[in-house]
Design a protein around this motif. Structure first.
Motif, PDB file in Angstrom:
ATOM      1  N   MET A 140       2.973  -0.268   6.047  1.00  7.35           N
ATOM      2  CA  MET A 140       2.431  -0.981   4.899  1.00  7.35           C
ATOM      3  C   MET A 140       3.504  -1.699   4.094  1.00  7.35           C
ATOM      4  O   MET A 140       3.223  -2.654   3.381  1.00  7.35           O
ATOM      5  CB  MET A 140       1.655  -0.008   3.991  1.00  7.35           C
ATOM      6  CG  MET A 140       0.402   0.562   4.620  1.00  7.35           C
ATOM      7  SD  MET A 140      -0.457   1.700   3.526  1.00  7.35           S
ATOM      8  CE  MET A 140      -1.707   2.317   4.633  1.00  7.35           C
ATOM      9  N   LEU A 141       4.727  -1.234   4.197  1.00  2.00           N
ATOM     10  CA  LEU A 141       5.843  -1.861   3.492  1.00  2.00           C
ATOM     11  C   LEU A 141       6.637  -2.798   4.397  1.00  2.00           C
ATOM     12  O   LEU A 141       7.642  -3.368   3.986  1.00  2.00           O
ATOM     13  CB  LEU A 141       6.774  -0.795   2.902  1.00  2.00           C
ATOM     14  CG  LEU A 141       6.169   0.087   1.810  1.00  2.00           C
ATOM     15  CD1 LEU A 141       7.176   1.138   1.355  1.00  2.00           C
ATOM     16  CD2 LEU A 141       5.701  -0.744   0.625  1.00  2.00           C
ATOM     17  N   GLY A 142       6.202  -2.921   5.641  1.00  2.83           N
ATOM     18  CA  GLY A 142       6.843  -3.863   6.540  1.00  2.83           C
ATOM     19  C   GLY A 142       8.088  -3.363   7.237  1.00  2.83           C
ATOM     20  O   GLY A 142       8.872  -4.160   7.748  1.00  2.83           O
ATOM     21  N   THR A 147      14.630   5.175 -10.581  1.00  2.63           N
ATOM     22  CA  THR A 147      13.178   5.194 -10.754  1.00  2.63           C
ATOM     23  C   THR A 147      12.599   6.389 -10.011  1.00  2.63           C
ATOM     24  O   THR A 147      12.875   6.590  -8.827  1.00  2.63           O
ATOM     25  CB  THR A 147      12.535   3.905 -10.206  1.00  2.63           C
ATOM     26  OG1 THR A 147      13.099   2.773 -10.874  1.00  2.63           O
ATOM     27  CG2 THR A 147      11.031   3.911 -10.413  1.00  2.63           C
ATOM     28  N   PHE A 148      11.805   7.164 -10.722  1.00  5.22           N
ATOM     29  CA  PHE A 148      11.173   8.356 -10.155  1.00  5.22           C
ATOM     30  C   PHE A 148       9.657   8.206 -10.297  1.00  5.22           C
ATOM     31  O   PHE A 148       9.160   7.875 -11.375  1.00  5.22           O
ATOM     32  CB  PHE A 148      11.646   9.616 -10.880  1.00  5.22           C
ATOM     33  CG  PHE A 148      13.137   9.809 -10.843  1.00  5.22           C
ATOM     34  CD1 PHE A 148      13.733  10.577  -9.854  1.00  5.22           C
ATOM     35  CD2 PHE A 148      13.950   9.205 -11.805  1.00  5.22           C
ATOM     36  CE1 PHE A 148      15.113  10.744  -9.817  1.00  5.22           C
ATOM     37  CE2 PHE A 148      15.335   9.377 -11.771  1.00  5.22           C
ATOM     38  CZ  PHE A 148      15.906  10.143 -10.774  1.00  5.22           C
ATOM     39  N   VAL A 149       8.935   8.445  -9.225  1.00 11.61           N
ATOM     40  CA  VAL A 149       7.482   8.281  -9.208  1.00 11.61           C
ATOM     41  C   VAL A 149       6.825   9.579  -8.751  1.00 11.61           C
ATOM     42  O   VAL A 149       7.309  10.241  -7.823  1.00 11.61           O
ATOM     43  CB  VAL A 149       7.075   7.125  -8.273  1.00 11.61           C
ATOM     44  CG1 VAL A 149       5.565   7.117  -8.027  1.00 11.61           C
ATOM     45  CG2 VAL A 149       7.515   5.785  -8.858  1.00 11.61           C
ATOM     46  N   LYS A 209       4.460   0.011  -3.636  1.00 10.17           N
ATOM     47  CA  LYS A 209       4.681  -1.425  -3.472  1.00 10.17           C
ATOM     48  C   LYS A 209       5.492  -1.966  -4.644  1.00 10.17           C
ATOM     49  O   LYS A 209       6.428  -2.747  -4.460  1.00 10.17           O
ATOM     50  CB  LYS A 209       3.347  -2.166  -3.350  1.00 10.17           C
ATOM     51  CG  LYS A 209       3.505  -3.677  -3.184  1.00 10.17           C
ATOM     52  CD  LYS A 209       2.171  -4.373  -3.080  1.00 10.17           C
ATOM     53  CE  LYS A 209       1.482  -4.088  -1.769  1.00 10.17           C
ATOM     54  NZ  LYS A 209       0.205  -4.873  -1.609  1.00 10.17           N
ATOM     55  N   GLN A 210       5.137  -1.540  -5.859  1.00 11.68           N
ATOM     56  CA  GLN A 210       5.867  -1.996  -7.030  1.00 11.68           C
ATOM     57  C   GLN A 210       7.316  -1.503  -6.984  1.00 11.68           C
ATOM     58  O   GLN A 210       8.244  -2.219  -7.346  1.00 11.68           O
ATOM     59  CB  GLN A 210       5.174  -1.489  -8.291  1.00 11.68           C
ATOM     60  CG  GLN A 210       3.812  -2.133  -8.526  1.00 11.68           C
ATOM     61  CD  GLN A 210       2.990  -1.417  -9.591  1.00 11.68           C
ATOM     62  OE1 GLN A 210       3.011  -0.182  -9.685  1.00 11.68           O
ATOM     63  NE2 GLN A 210       2.256  -2.175 -10.387  1.00 11.68           N
ATOM     64  N   GLY A 238      -2.200   2.025  -5.046  1.00 11.88           N
ATOM     65  CA  GLY A 238      -3.081   2.617  -6.040  1.00 11.88           C
ATOM     66  C   GLY A 238      -2.652   2.445  -7.486  1.00 11.88           C
ATOM     67  O   GLY A 238      -1.515   2.065  -7.784  1.00 11.88           O
ATOM     68  N   PRO A 239      -3.574   2.761  -8.417  1.00 11.93           N
ATOM     69  CA  PRO A 239      -3.286   2.704  -9.844  1.00 11.93           C
ATOM     70  C   PRO A 239      -2.457   3.901 -10.280  1.00 11.93           C
ATOM     71  O   PRO A 239      -2.097   4.759  -9.458  1.00 11.93           O
ATOM     72  CB  PRO A 239      -4.680   2.724 -10.470  1.00 11.93           C
ATOM     73  CG  PRO A 239      -5.486   3.540  -9.503  1.00 11.93           C
ATOM     74  CD  PRO A 239      -4.963   3.175  -8.142  1.00 11.93           C
ATOM     75  N   SER A 240      -2.170   4.000 -11.564  1.00 11.78           N
ATOM     76  CA  SER A 240      -1.308   5.068 -12.069  1.00 11.78           C
ATOM     77  C   SER A 240      -1.918   6.455 -11.907  1.00 11.78           C
ATOM     78  O   SER A 240      -1.195   7.451 -11.933  1.00 11.78           O
ATOM     79  CB  SER A 240      -0.970   4.824 -13.548  1.00 11.78           C
ATOM     80  OG  SER A 240      -2.159   4.761 -14.329  1.00 11.78           O
ATOM     81  N   ASP A 241      -3.236   6.546 -11.723  1.00 14.98           N
ATOM     82  CA  ASP A 241      -3.848   7.844 -11.453  1.00 14.98           C
ATOM     83  C   ASP A 241      -3.416   8.378 -10.086  1.00 14.98           C
ATOM     84  O   ASP A 241      -3.425   9.581  -9.852  1.00 14.98           O
ATOM     85  CB  ASP A 241      -5.376   7.742 -11.479  1.00 14.98           C
ATOM     86  CG  ASP A 241      -5.921   7.642 -12.885  1.00 14.98           C
ATOM     87  OD1 ASP A 241      -5.159   7.906 -13.844  1.00 14.98           O
ATOM     88  OD2 ASP A 241      -7.102   7.285 -13.043  1.00 14.98           O
ATOM     89  N   ASP A 242      -3.056   7.458  -9.185  1.00 14.35           N
ATOM     90  CA  ASP A 242      -2.619   7.839  -7.839  1.00 14.35           C
ATOM     91  C   ASP A 242      -1.103   7.987  -7.772  1.00 14.35           C
ATOM     92  O   ASP A 242      -0.592   8.940  -7.175  1.00 14.35           O
ATOM     93  CB  ASP A 242      -3.062   6.799  -6.813  1.00 14.35           C
ATOM     94  CG  ASP A 242      -4.568   6.701  -6.678  1.00 14.35           C
ATOM     95  OD1 ASP A 242      -5.271   7.605  -7.154  1.00 14.35           O
ATOM     96  OD2 ASP A 242      -5.044   5.704  -6.096  1.00 14.35           O
ATOM     97  N   SER A 243      -0.378   7.019  -8.309  1.00 15.86           N
ATOM     98  CA  SER A 243       1.090   7.018  -8.303  1.00 15.86           C
ATOM     99  C   SER A 243       1.575   6.652  -9.696  1.00 15.86           C
ATOM    100  O   SER A 243       1.273   5.554 -10.178  1.00 15.86           O
ATOM    101  CB  SER A 243       1.636   6.010  -7.276  1.00 15.86           C
ATOM    102  OG  SER A 243       1.264   6.362  -5.972  1.00 15.86           O
TER     103      SER A 243
END
Length: 280
Positions: A1-3, A187-189, A275-276, A264-269
């Motif tokens: 998905m990220l190539g 950056t931490f997700v 991607k962001q 996904g939105p912030s509820d997912d990540s």
């Protein structure tokens, strides 16, 4: 998905040279955050060992590029860390083999895992990585192995097990906030795996799934087994089944989880998606 292609496994002797320029997969079956998790299955690479293996890869990178180029390479790289489930499945939930459940409450054990993982992540950050995608734990009380334990009515998840992993997930999300405050150059997700898989299980038709409580490999009375036995055929509708075996989702379910991690939105990540992060 990220190539980018799937990274090769670290333990493969051929994972050297040009094969490592798109990353390396350090995953190890049955391993966990704690060194002792999964010892009942034999040799494995715990998270601490995986950090050491990453340092081995760094030594290879140093022979391929200068320090400036390597720092830029690492800063653009994404460390995807999916761990913790085995610390419950192959440790805390095995009181006959491990003392952790008698030594720690669920809250204390969750804190232990988060604090241990935090140290491991900071070690990776000190080595040059700057982007971390940290996955929480799925609702373990809903996997076929736990459902088959008889701790809940047929067709129901074991709520007590789902509640048990709550402290880890809550602690990991809080740690992500703290790490982002303390390390503005990184950056931490937090990936809310519990939420995503829970949505699949609660709304299976929306994802074209029809079987949520049994494994594709090991249906019926043997649904709690780990893998297919010799000469045993898996289910024919694997694209409609959430779980492949007693512990792992099918490829179709993993696709949904991966897609929402990336898009996904912030509820997912939280606070951003993969991607962001990749575009940063």
């Amino acid at each position: 998905m990220l190539g980018v292609p799937s990274p090769p496994p670290f333990a493969d002797p051929s994972t050297v040279g040009s094969r490592i320029v798109n990353g390396v997969n350090y995953a190890s079956a049955a391993a966990g955050i704690l060194d002792e998790s999964g010892r009942n299955y034999g040799d494995r690479f715990s998270m601490n060992r995986q950090v050491l293996n990453f340092e081995n890869t760094l030594n290879q990178y140093r022979t391929m590029m200068n320090a400036t180029a390597m720092n830029q390479f690492l800063a653009k790289s994404i460390a995807v860390v999916v761990t913790g489930s085995n610390d419950y499945i192959n440790n805390y939930l095995m009181p006959g083999l491990y003392s952790s459940s008698s030594s720690y409450t669920a809250q204390q054990f969750g804190n232990l895992l988060v604090n241990s993982l935090g140290r491991q992540i900071l070690t990776l950050q000190s080595l040059g990585l700057r982007k971390f995608f940290l996955a929480g734990i799925a609702p373990l009380g809903c996997i076929p192995n736990i459902r088959a334990s008889g701790l809940a009515p047929a067709g129901r998840c074991v709520d007590s097990i789902n509640q048990m992993v709550g402290p880890f997930n809550e602690g990991l999300r809080s740690m992500v906030d703290q790490l982002n405050r303390d390390h503005p150059d990184s950056t931490f997700v937090y990936a809310n795996t519990y939420h995503v898989l829970g949505d699949i299980l609660n709304n299976p038709a929306a994802y074209s799934f029809t079987v949520v409580d049994q494994a594709c490999c090991g249906l019926g009375r043997n649904r709690g087994q780990i893998t297919c036995l010799p000469f045993q055929l898996p289910c024919l509708n694997r694209k409609q089944t959430v779980f492949w075996d007693a512990f792992h989702p099918t490829e179709s379910a993993l696709y949904v989880i991966a897609w929402r991690a990336v898009n996904g939105p912030s509820d997912d990540s939280y606070p951003i998606n993969l991607k962001q992060m990749a575009l940063m």
